[in-house]
Design an enzyme around this catalytic site. Structure first.
Site, short mmCIF file in Angstrom:
data_model
loop_
_atom_site.label_atom_id
_atom_site.label_comp_id
_atom_site.label_asym_id
_atom_site.label_seq_id
_atom_site.Cartn_x
_atom_site.Cartn_y
_atom_site.Cartn_z
N HIS A 182 0.83 -1.22 0.00
CA HIS A 182 0.00 0.00 0.00
C HIS A 182 0.86 1.26 0.00
CE1 HIS A 182 -3.37 -2.69 0.29
NE2 HIS A 182 -2.71 -3.33 1.23
N GLU A 212 -2.67 0.31 7.95
CA GLU A 212 -1.79 -0.74 7.42
C GLU A 212 -0.52 -0.15 6.82
OE1 GLU A 212 -1.82 -4.47 4.24
OE2 GLU A 212 -3.59 -3.19 4.40
N HIS A 252 2.32 -7.03 4.59
CA HIS A 252 0.98 -6.44 4.71
C HIS A 252 0.44 -6.66 6.12
CE1 HIS A 252 0.15 -5.78 0.36
NE2 HIS A 252 1.13 -6.66 0.26
N GLU A 264 1.26 -11.49 6.15
CA GLU A 264 0.23 -10.72 6.84
C GLU A 264 0.60 -10.74 8.32
OE1 GLU A 264 -2.20 -8.99 5.56
OE2 GLU A 264 -2.76 -9.91 3.63
#
Length: 184
Positions: free
Chosen positions: A14, A29, A82, A146
């Site tokens: 991102h 995030e 992430h 993650e």
């Protein structure tokens, strides 16, 4: 084995106009994963590994340039970092998981996942196959990590803590180095 010949692309997910998931207490995030990614970069560099970053600040980068950097530079590994999210109505969902697309990526993902769980004691959501763009289109072993759920009551509290992010970065770097030592 000399780490100086190893090049790893670290992809902080991102950024910029795309903050990724926004969780409990407004935790974003993009901020969490950039911090962890920069720490992983430093830890790997201290071990003599060349690290390429898809982003080093809060900017938006599309998926193709992230993959292109790794492929163009013939990186040996690609690791995308992430933070997960679900609806805010599910604060009970917490834990770390790591995704892969290729068999070699699976081995990398397993090394990272086992180190994350051992270091943090988080819920182990496992290593999973996925067809994410950055995993499908990279030409080297790749994993998408993650680091927890920004919408999870337990994970969000931990991810907001800089000392926890440091432990997470150390665990991810350890998993990458374990893979490198066993495969290069």
């Amino acid at each position: 084995m000399s780490n100086s010949r190893i090049t790893i692309t670290i992809d902080a997910g991102h950024g910029g106009r795309d903050p990724g998931a926004v969780g409990i207490g407004g935790i974003r995030e993009t901020d969490i994963v950039l911090d962890i990614s920069r720490q992983v970069e430093q830890l790997l560099q201290q071990q003599g590994i060349e690290v390429l970053m898809t982003r080093t600040d809060d900017r938006e980068i599309d998926l193709p340039p992230r993959v292109s950097l790794a492929n163009r530079t013939r990186s040996d590994l690609f690791v995308s970092i992430h933070a997960n999210a679900l609806t805010m109505s599910r604060p009970d969902v917490n834990g770390a998981e790591t995704y892969y697309f290729s068999d070699r990526g699976r081995v990398l993902a397993q090394a990272i996942q086992s180190n994350m769980i051992a270091a943090t004691g988080m819920r182990d959501r496992g290593v999973k196959f996925a067809r994410f763009y950055v995993l499908r289109n990279t030409q080297m072993p790749a994993a998408l990590v993650e680091v927890g759920f920004v919408t999870g009551a337990e994970d969000a509290r931990r991810l907001a803590d800089p000392s926890f992010r440091r432990v997470m970065a150390q665990a991810i770097a350890r998993g990458i180095l374990q893979y490198v030592q066993q495969n290069f």
